[in-house]
Design a protein around this motif. Structure first.
Motif, short mmCIF file in Angstrom:
data_model
loop_
_atom_site.label_atom_id
_atom_site.label_comp_id
_atom_site.label_asym_id
_atom_site.label_seq_id
_atom_site.Cartn_x
_atom_site.Cartn_y
_atom_site.Cartn_z
N MET A 136 0.96 -1.46 -0.20
CA MET A 136 -0.15 -0.58 0.52
C MET A 136 1.12 0.95 -0.21
O MET A 136 0.44 2.37 -0.75
CB MET A 136 -1.24 0.45 1.12
N HIS A 178 -3.49 2.22 -4.30
CA HIS A 178 -4.35 1.05 -4.29
C HIS A 178 -3.29 -0.64 -4.74
O HIS A 178 -2.33 -0.39 -6.10
CB HIS A 178 -5.47 1.06 -5.15
N HIS A 205 -3.77 -3.53 -7.13
CA HIS A 205 -3.49 -3.57 -8.45
C HIS A 205 -3.81 -2.46 -8.99
O HIS A 205 -2.91 -2.93 -9.95
CB HIS A 205 -4.54 -4.52 -8.10
N SER A 206 -4.67 -1.80 -8.89
CA SER A 206 -4.68 -0.70 -9.86
C SER A 206 -4.23 0.48 -9.53
O SER A 206 -3.77 1.76 -10.92
CB SER A 206 -6.51 -0.11 -9.73
N GLU A 259 -3.99 3.12 -8.25
CA GLU A 259 -4.65 4.28 -7.82
C GLU A 259 -4.23 5.24 -6.56
O GLU A 259 -4.02 4.37 -5.93
CB GLU A 259 -5.48 4.01 -8.14
N LEU A 283 -4.63 6.85 -3.42
CA LEU A 283 -6.04 6.08 -2.52
C LEU A 283 -5.73 8.07 -1.85
O LEU A 283 -7.12 8.44 -1.43
CB LEU A 283 -6.13 5.44 -1.95
N GLY A 289 -12.21 3.44 0.64
CA GLY A 289 -10.94 3.20 -0.59
C GLY A 289 -9.76 2.82 0.03
O GLY A 289 -9.98 0.92 0.00
N ILE A 290 -9.44 2.76 0.98
CA ILE A 290 -8.34 2.10 1.82
C ILE A 290 -8.86 0.29 1.89
O ILE A 290 -8.52 -0.11 2.06
CB ILE A 290 -7.99 3.20 2.86
N GLN A 302 -10.94 -1.16 1.30
CA GLN A 302 -10.79 -2.16 -0.49
C GLN A 302 -10.08 -2.42 -0.61
O GLN A 302 -9.62 -3.95 -0.48
CB GLN A 302 -12.63 -1.87 -1.11
N ALA A 303 -9.23 -1.92 -0.29
CA ALA A 303 -8.08 -1.89 -1.11
C ALA A 303 -6.86 -2.59 0.12
O ALA A 303 -6.79 -3.75 -0.45
CB ALA A 303 -7.17 -1.03 -1.20
N SER A 341 -9.13 -6.73 -0.62
CA SER A 341 -8.16 -7.55 -1.91
C SER A 341 -6.85 -8.01 -1.61
O SER A 341 -6.25 -8.71 -2.85
CB SER A 341 -8.10 -5.92 -3.13
#
Lengths: 436, 694
Positions: A54, A74, A76-77, A79, A81, A114-115, A117-118, A121
């Motif tokens: 992260m 994120h 995987h993506s 992105e 956060l 967002g955090i 969910q990241a 995952s």
């Protein structure tokens, strides 16, 4: 002949790496609701992986128990956060006695979700059960009993809030959907159990296992789709973010208060009364909604108000749905110019506008002659590019079910929380019926 | 310490082994008294004696000790596991089954070995004889005929939980008093039992036996204030073999290589070729018709009392699933018996209608009935009033086991009997009680379900009730229980323990030998010929991993590496199963350990939840007060208990639980996913019943 290789037995862990170690758990550790800074805690052996992926710390870890400012991505993506502090607590010198990580992030619901969910995952990480951190800390001898006591009250309050939220969500179509899933799972479980519990001679219907396989796969696809599809799952859990935005003094806070059915925001004739984002969870037609009132958008020299406007714009950016409020006084004399004005106004409020993300609300209808209203409606009908417009006066009750604003709001919510197993008849009537 | 005691016991055993307990040699005082000679009572008496307690078994008729009152079979899915576990703790049932079995088969062979169900048809007479000779020749065990009229009570020991204390039993018909501080009641269906056939009702627990005294029932209910409920069950008519036309039935043969129940037996008594077959036939629409006609003269079926869901009477089956064909298994009653047991045709209608019903089935067109079927209704004591060691929470020294706790089935009864016997013996010898965990045995699951949840219908064991069933397999019951049974519990003989240690060591060595053989997938294919190993796998693969493949047997590997593996050929099948399940078990182990940790925190039994000075809601206090969970883990499992309440309870755990020293063996079960909670179990039972046609 091949030489037989004798080696030291390699650790069994390698065979089933993902399963053999204790779970790593994570949760929002600061209170629910809006706050400046939120703390997300991770505890367990995979904490270090969470920290690395992260915070992008591939080479080395921060010094233990020392705050470090990092961009949080994120895994995987990739992105962005948030930017926040990360702290690394190698066990046993941590709250739970296990390896732990804390993320200190901005307190907005979107950032927190967002955090979380990241983290979810990542492999081997799962959300903590209520009280799990405390119990781990207790087992590690890290808590004294008075702390346990205090913790118990806090957890009680949180689970109460969650329970109430769950109850809110269980009403209406969403509840029906969840119940259907629950029933399907129970049936599948019962069928599998019957399969292993009764022997070949016991007349278990042929293909029970195959049917379960199909049913569970279908359900899985359904749930995944429901969760991943344009954040619908998240909306279900934490509410659709609906933001009221517009220029100053057009009646945003009045609309907010009427929708809340309580004076949650201060209302005054002075432009620029609302300076911060006011937020409240609501239930609209059985759908969970997080409604925000924002500062009126204008250029200002007042530094506090400027920050308010900045926050308003940020909130609008993150919103699922924006109610763009406009005042009849702002309308041009020439009613044929109304569509143009509305387009410009929309552009101002929502620079990155997507049509499906907003509703127009024309307030202070009482200041407009009746004949004008009809003209405006006719003009707008010829300009289908604009989002639906509700013309209303906030002195009259918006919450009347026949009210056009409420109907369009619910229609939007239904779309946003689109249920792909639509069982009810469609059409205006059915929608209305299901809300009542 | 336990070893020293064990050796003492051994000496005792040697000096005693020729002393035959005479049936009338009643001493006045015993360490343990067992009331009832069914499957629970016999295992209880034997287990108590094995732990070293002087034990007395009181039964109405010595002749009926070890009788199979209903079906002539043992084991099955879930039940087979129980038989294996009873055997692993040195109980009688497994060995009796091997001696008396006349048709062995492993049910569920088409599924994973964890849910295989060892089962056998049993010769009733032979089974009874074996059990009787074991008991009558057992050191420290006396058997007498008689009927117990009342329990002797005294003031409770204030140091221990409980309001009452038992001190002995009073025999009926002026038989005097027998003193004992540990009493095990295994009265089966005899507690306020009544028999139903047609419209006639008579008191009793089994046809042909006198009813037990009303005094005992009165004592439990009125004097001790125990909560009791009522259940029902039934048994089919017994048919004359010569009058059955087997040519109209499907033949079902036993396994050609019978697998014994007991870990100490290599073979069954019955030779493979001497086994008898079973026959399968089906009901006809005529059967439905007779059932419907009989309803107005069938009082048992009209009762609201709950019957066994998974062993329903033909009346219930027809009413629940009208218009269907139901299976009827025709099972032999013994090698030389002239009777046939029609499994699936339990019925309570008048005898003449029973005959009419039977004759509606083509294979039974000319059948004669030797003994008509009948129904039984009986009281059971709500088992939530028991500790996990099967002692009443409210009555010091009183243990209950078997159908009296609301279960159904020989195996369930035997399992409880054994564990009650062990604990009654331990208490009598001033040793602390012990409980079995859900994580280590089906017996633990059974008892935990009973004391934790209670029963609403006769409880039957299923593999699905055990969340750790991939670890609790019929093949490894000895590894799970025998060492602990010897080292900690003291109910297992030295020979059996030695054998378990030897097997355990052998399996361990064989698995590390397998692990040490590592080849590439290409090399494995060369060695073993074709099998479906993935071409692309680049890492080296161990023998243990290869053994997990479906078409690889241990024998195959042993033939490829005879030097390393041939010493372990005797464990061939067990190794295959171990290898297949090890990854699953490894996954579960973490969860099991986490549970055990939480479950080791004992909650004091005398805690007053209403005056507890912590912030618990009244609702939570009520739930806790009603259920009186033994451990924090058990509390976690109660429906309606919030996470916050658990946190609040933690503080009491540390204060009291550890000092009582009971924490270590009060390991009960841990949290399960929400969908398992409370009523949902019954919901799933309902669902299940609709899948199973009849």
């Amino acid at each position: 002949m091949f030489p037989v290789v004798f080696r030291k037995p390699f650790p069994f862990r390698r065979l089933c790496k993902s399963a053999s170690s204790e779970d790593t758990i994570f949760a929002l550790s600061s209170g629910q609701g809006r706050c400046g800074v939120a703390v997300v805690r991770v505890s367990g052996p995979a904490s270090v992986d969470a920290l690395r992926s992260m915070a992008g710390l591939t080479r080395r870890l921060p010094a233990p128990r020392t705050a470090l400012l990092r961009r949080l991505l994120h895994p995987h993506s990739k992105e962005l956060l948030d930017r926040g502090l990360v702290l690394w607590f190698p066990g046993p010198h941590s709250f739970t006695g296990e390896d732990s990580v804390e993320f200190h992030i901005h307190g907005g619901p979107a950032v927190i979700n967002g955090i979380l969910q990241a983290l979810g995952s990542l492999p081997r990480l799962r959300p903590a059960e209520a009280g799990e951190f405390t119990r781990r800390a207790f087992h590690a001898g890290k808590l004294d009993l008075t702390e346990v006591e205090g913790m118990g009250d806090l957890i009680h309050a949180e689970t109460e809030a969650q329970r109430r939220q769950a109850l809110r969500q269980m009403a209406g179509d969403l509840g029906q959907l969840y119940n259907d899933w629950s029933l399907q799972l129970k049936q599948s479980l019962a069928h599998v159990e019957a399969f292993i519990d009764f022997s070949e001679g016991d007349l278990i219907e042929d293909g029970v296992l195959y049917e379960v396989d199909v049913a569970v796969s279908q359900l899985r696809v359904e749930v995944e789709k429901h969760l991943s599809d344009e954040r619908k799952g998240e909306r279900l859990r934490s509410g659709v973010q609906v933001v009221i935005a517009g220029s100053t003094n057009v009646g945003k806070s009045s609309l907010f208060n009427i929708l809340c059915q309580r004076p949650a925001a201060i209302v005054s004739p002075v432009a620029g009364t609302t300076r911060d984002v006011v937020e409240t969870p609501l239930d609209i037609g059985g759908f969970p909604v997080l409604l925000s009132d924002t500062a009126g958008l204008r250029d200002t020299c007042d530094c506090v108000e400027r920050e308010g406007v900045h926050r308003a714009r940020q909130t609008v950016e993150q919103a699922d749905l924006t109610l763009v409020v406009i005042d009849t006084a702002q309308l041009p004399q020439d009613l044929l110019m109304v569509p143009g004005l509305l387009s410009r106004y929309l552009k101002m409020v929502l620079p990155n506008r997507k049509d499906e993300q907003c509703l127009l609300v024309l307030n202070k209808r009482d200041l407009l002659p009746k004949s004008h209203i009809a003209v405006i409606q006719r003009v707008l009908q010829q300009n289908p590019g604009l989002p639906p417009l509700s013309i209303l006066s906030l002195s009259q009750s918006v919450l009347h079910t026949e009210n056009y604003l409420l109907i369009s709001l619910k229609t939007k919510l239904t779309t946003l929380l689109f249920l792909f197993k639509v069982r009810r008849p469609t059409g205006e009537w059915a929608l209305k019926k299901s809300w009542m | 310490m336990s070893l020293a005691r064990r050796l003492l016991v051994r000496q005792h055993f040697l000096s005693d082994c020729f002393v035959r307990a005479a049936s009338n040699a009643a001493r006045l005082k015993y360490d343990v008294v067992v009331v009832g000679g069914g499957h629970a009572g016999t295992e209880a008496a034997a287990a108590a004696a094995r732990t070293g307690a002087e034990t007395l078994l009181i039964t109405q008729k010595i002749q009926t000790i070890g009788a199979l009152s209903c079906n002539p079979s043992l084991g099955g899915v879930g039940k087979g596991q129980l038989v294996r576990e009873v055997d692993a703790l040195d109980g009688l049932m497994g060995r009796a089954g091997d001696r008396a079995g006349i048709h062995f088969s492993i049910l569920n062979r088409s599924k994973g070995p964890a849910v295989w169900g060892p089962r056998a048809q049993i010769d009733r007479g032979c089974y009874r004889e074996f059990i009787q000779s074991e008991l009558l020749n057992m050191p420290r065990l006396t058997v007498i005929e008689g009927s117990v009229e009342d329990l002797l009570l005294s003031a409770a020991d204030p140091e221990q939980p409980g309001k009452h204390k038992v001190t002995g039993v009073r025999m009926a018909n002026g038989g005097g008093e027998i003193l004992s501080g540990s009493i095990i009641l295994t009265t089966g269906t005899f507690l306020s039992g009544s028999l139903f056939m047609g419209q006639t009702t008579s008191p009793g627990g089994r046809m042909g036996d006198p009813p037990s005294c009303a005094g005992l029932s009165h004592c439990l209910r009125e004097v001790l204030g125990l909560k009791v409920g009522r259940l029902r069950t039934g048994t089919p008519p017994r048919l004359v073999k010569d009058t059955v036309d087997f040519s109209l039935t499907e033949l079902h043969l036993p396994d050609s290589k019978p697998v014994p129940f007991s870990f100490v037996n290599k073979h069954t008594q019955c030779k493979p070729e001497e086994q008898l077959p079973c026959h399968l036939t089906y009901t006809t629409p005529g059967v439905d018709k007779v059932v419907r006609e009989s309803l107005n003269v069938n009082s048992h079926i009209h009762q609201d009392t709950r019957g066994p869901r998974y062993c329903p009477s033909i009346e219930s089956r027809v009413l629940r699933f009208p218009g269907r064909q139901h299976q009827v298994w025709l099972e032999p009653e013994g090698l030389t018996s002239d009777l046939v047991y029609p499994q699936g045709l339990s019925m309570t209608m008048p005898p003449e209608l029973q005959l009419r019903l039977l004759r509606e089935i083509p294979a039974l067109r000319r059948v004669e009935i030797r003994m008509a079927g009948y129904g039984v209704q009986y009281d059971f004591v709500c088992p939530t009033q028991l500790f996990p060691w099967l002692q009443m929470k409210n009555v010091q020294g009183l243990f209950l086991a078997g159908q009296i706790n609301g279960t159904t089935g020989y195996e369930e009864a035997a399992a409880q009997g054994l564990w009650a016997g062990v604990n009654a013996g331990r208490i009598a010898l001033s040793l602390p009680p012990m409980s079995l965990s859900r994580t280590e045995s089906y017996i633990g699951v059974l008892i935990d379900d009973l004391v934790g949840r209670g029963v609403t219908e006769p409880y039957r064991m299923f593999t699905s009730r055990a969340e750790f069933r991939t670890a609790l397999r019929p093949d490894n019951a000895d590894l799970r229980l025998t060492p602990r049974g010897f080292e900690e519990v003291g109910c297992v003989s030295w020979q059996r323990y030695q054998e378990a240690v030897r097997v355990s060591r052998g399996l361990g060595e064989a698995l590390s030998a397998l692990q040490s053989i590592t080849l590439s997938s290409f090399q494995w294919r060369e060695k073993l010929g074709h099998f479906s190993i993935s071409e692309t796998k680049s890492t080296l693969i161990s023998g243990k991993e290869v053994l997990q493949y479906k078409d690889v047997s241990f024998d195959l590997l042993a033939s490829a590496f005879p030097d390393i593996l041939s010493p372990y050929l005797e464990f061939s099948e067990r190794l295959k199963i171990e290898a297949v399940y090890q990854p699953h078990c490894e996954k579960q182990r973490q969860e099991m350990e986490r549970m055990r940790k939480e479950e080791s925190l004992a909650l004091p039994q005398d805690i007053d939840y209403f005056s507890l000075p912590v912030s618990l809601s009244d609702e939570v206090r009520e739930i806790l007060d009603r259920a009186r969970p033994s451990t924090l883990g058990a509390a976690t499992r109660l429906p309606g208990i919030t996470p916050a309440a658990i946190i609040h309870l933690l503080r009491f755990v540390t204060k009291v639980g550890v000092t009582t020293g009971e924490a270590a063996y009060m390991q009960v079960r841990g949290p399960k996913p929400d969908c398992w909670r409370g009523a949902s179990v019954h919901e799933r039972d309902r669902e299940k019943a609709t899948v199973v046609q009849s």
